[in-house]
Design a protein around this motif. Structure first.
Motif, PDB file in Angstrom:
ATOM      1  N   VAL A   1      -9.039  -1.328  -1.432  1.00 48.17           N
ATOM      2  CA  VAL A   1      -7.830  -1.910  -0.649  1.00 48.17           C
ATOM      3  C   VAL A   1      -8.356  -2.626   0.591  1.00 48.17           C
ATOM      4  CG1 VAL A   1      -5.850  -1.377   0.558  1.00 48.17           C
ATOM      5  CG2 VAL A   1      -6.220  -0.190  -1.547  1.00 48.17           C
TER       6      VAL A   1
ATOM      7  N   THR B   1      -6.845  -6.032   3.984  1.00 45.11           N
ATOM      8  CA  THR B   1      -5.804  -5.518   4.698  1.00 45.11           C
ATOM      9  C   THR B   1      -5.989  -4.740   5.946  1.00 45.11           C
ATOM     10  OG1 THR B   1      -5.024  -4.669   2.341  1.00 45.11           O
ATOM     11  CG2 THR B   1      -4.321  -3.191   4.156  1.00 45.11           C
TER      12      THR B   1
ATOM     13  N   TYR C   1       0.989  -1.254  -0.100  1.00 44.37           N
ATOM     14  CA  TYR C   1       0.037   0.020  -0.069  1.00 44.37           C
ATOM     15  C   TYR C   1       0.902   1.260  -0.125  1.00 44.37           C
ATOM     16  CZ  TYR C   1      -3.675   3.377   1.183  1.00 44.37           C
ATOM     17  OH  TYR C   1      -4.394   4.343   1.175  1.00 44.37           O
TER      18      TYR C   1
ATOM     19  N   SER D   1     -11.052  -4.239   0.962  1.00 37.53           N
ATOM     20  CA  SER D   1     -11.717  -5.215   0.554  1.00 37.53           C
ATOM     21  C   SER D   1     -10.729  -6.423   0.370  1.00 37.53           C
ATOM     22  CB  SER D   1     -12.718  -4.965  -0.714  1.00 37.53           C
ATOM     23  OG  SER D   1     -11.785  -4.786  -1.890  1.00 37.53           O
ATOM     24  N   THR D   2      -9.581  -6.192   0.232  1.00 37.56           N
ATOM     25  CA  THR D   2      -8.527  -7.347   0.302  1.00 37.56           C
ATOM     26  C   THR D   2      -8.085  -8.007   1.503  1.00 37.56           C
ATOM     27  OG1 THR D   2      -6.683  -5.940   0.209  1.00 37.56           O
ATOM     28  CG2 THR D   2      -7.577  -6.450  -2.199  1.00 37.56           C
TER      29      THR D   2
END
Length: 529
Positions: free
Chosen positions: A109, A114, A3, A111-112
């Motif tokens: 982001v 993290t 990120y 939703s992955t």
């Protein structure tokens, strides 16, 4: 790390443009002071003038004893670069935090899977990285150029302290903007709060120096330069206090982020009105929504202009008695010192009003992202009309701010300055900044109409024009290059033969930028939140 790389890659232009601008500015200006103040007598006269002029103290702070070339560099250029660093910090901090929520990047982001704490931590790392680059780059530039140019009193320790002040100012304001980003309901509000905090920090620093209340500098990020005193005392322990304060602000921002809802601030957006809003056009709606902002800017800018009108008599009288060198001499020029002083104060006011223009036009991007533009389009208006309405409200607001400031200056100046046409010049040099404000509004409209994500680039020509206007002659920049800025074209309307071609050219450039921005808005899809 993934990120963090995403943030750096996505905002690479923003993260590189501001440090590069500040490093080049500091490195390019340090030798100009050695050339301008070639003798001890010139330096002593300039230092005495700077200390006696209230307007200089208000703008740049207190000049330390004995007023060496290095100290004058840190006094004048340091004041400008710390303000630019503070503005850059707000833009970078908001772009790396709340802006990613508004445009949906952070939702994708997260939703992955993290960790929710990762994005804010990555943004803080970005701030630390930019601050480090800024500190090391400016310190190296000042030390190398100063050594090669034989600049008096430029030491490696002083250059390091100067660079550290810039980096620490950026970090302190940036972490403060992170805290404000958790409070504001959206990214636009966070930027407004951050820039308002920069204005408040400048006001506190100005009061501290002009009223001999030096302890107030401890409560202003822009007062860090006065407490560290580069090239004088080099108080490194003050920088440690600033770093501890930045760490505390970063910790506070992290704690607040964990206690607010995603996509919202700790202070909720004001509730929608249940009563009807009687407007008959898109321009009326934009003006109605901007009226509070216009009132706030009018009061603030008029107060600033009034201060300059009330504090400039000393430097004008000294300019009449003797030839001035350095920064003040370059601003007052060789013509009537009253005209030169009001041209200088008009430039400062113009810088602030141009910042208002950029922020006001940028509101269109926020309205589009929030879905308000789409609602307006459902009423049957054409695609370019909402942006044109925001431009109209911006033009009206800038005119109101400049008119109020100019009229107050025209009322106060005759009682402070001696000479002919004082009120006329105070009013003319202020109102003459309206075309420059329209150019910056057009630049912002062009960017927001074609590529909304690049609207921050509108700050680059504004900063460059400010540097050309305030430091161009001192740096020996050719007149043709300085004329490329937007603040060099206001004529002396009380002079024998005022030339209005420059203002006409600015308005023509603004018109072209507005047309291109409106065309660009019609050729892309509406961005909805």
């Amino acid at each position: 790390m993934t990120y963090l790389r995403l943030l750096v890659r996505r905002h690479r232009l923003l993260l590189s443009a501001w440090p590069l601008l500040l490093v080049v500015l500091t490195g390019a200006t340090v030798t100009a002071y050695q050339d301008t103040y070639a003798t001890d007598a010139q330096r002593q006269a300039a230092a005495e003038l700077a200390r006696e002029n209230a307007a200089s103290t208000l703008m740049y702070g207190e000049l330390p004893e004995p007023g060496t070339v290095a100290q004058m560099f840190a006094w004048e250029v340091g004041a400008i670069t710390t303000i630019l660093a503070a503005i850059a910090a707000v833009l970078v901090a908001v772009a790396a935090t709340r802006a990613t929520e508004d445009d949906g990047t952070l939702e994708l982001v997260r939703s992955t899977g993290t960790d929710p704490r990762t994005p804010l931590r990555a943004a803080l790392v970005v701030l630390v990285g930019v601050a480090s680059v800024l500190a090391v780059g400016s310190a190296t530039a000042v030390a190398l150029v100063g050594a090669l140019g034989g600049v008096d009193a430029v030491t490696s320790s002083g250059a390091a302290a100067f660079g550290a002040v810039l980096g620490a100012t950026f970090l302190l304001v940036g972490t403060g903007a992170v805290v404000l980003a958790q409070v504001a309901p959206a990214a636009g509000g966070a930027r407004a709060l951050g820039l308002a905090a920069v204005g408040l920090a400048f006001a506190v620093r100005a009061i501290a120096d002009s009223q001999d209340l030096r302890w107030l500098n401890w409560f202003s990020p822009l007062g860090l330069r006065a407490t560290v005193r580069p090239f004088t005392d080099n108080r490194w322990w003050v920088l440690l206090v600033a770093l501890l304060a930045s760490a505390a602000l970063a910790r506070l921002g992290t704690a607040l982020a964990a206690r607010r809802e995603y996509g919202a601030g700790l202070v909720p957006a004001p509730p929608l009105r249940t009563s009807r809003l009687h407007v008959r056009s898109s321009l009326g709606l934009a003006a109605r929504l901007d009226r509070r902002s216009i009132l706030i800017w009018t009061v603030g800018v008029a107060s600033l202009g009034t201060l300059f009108s009330a504090m400039g008599s000393g430097v004008v009288e000294q300019s009449r008695d003797q030839e001035l060198d350095g920064f003040l001499g370059s601003q007052l020029g060789t013509a009537d010192p009253v005209a030169g002083y009001f041209a200088y104060s008009g430039t400062v006011v113009g810088l602030v009003v141009c910042a208002y223009s950029v922020l006001s036009v940028s509101r269109y991007d926020r309205d589009e992202t929030a879905g308000r533009t789409a609602l307006i389009l459902t009423a049957g208006v054409r695609r370019w009309v909402p942006l044109a309405a925001q431009l109209g409200a911006t033009a009206l607001g800038a005119a109101i701010v400049l008119t109020a400031t100019g009229l107050l200056g025209a009322l106060i100046a005759p009682s402070v300055f001696t000479g002919s046409s004082v009120a006329t010049r105070a009013l003319g040099y202020t109102l003459g900044q309206w075309p420059a404000a329209m150019v910056m509004a057009a630049v912002a409209a062009l960017l927001v109409g074609c590529r909304p994500r690049l609207v921050w680039l509108a700050w680059v020509p504004l900063a460059a024009s400010g540097v050309l206007a305030l430091l161009g002659e001192l740096l020996g920049i050719p007149r043709a290059v300085r004329d490329a800025g937007i603040f060099q074209h206001v004529p002396d309307i009380a002079g024998p033969d005022p030339y209005y071609g420059g203002l006409a050219l600015l308005l023509a450039v603004a018109l072209v930028g507005v047309v291109l921005g409106l065309v660009g808005a019609t050729r892309r899809d509406v961005v909805a939140g």
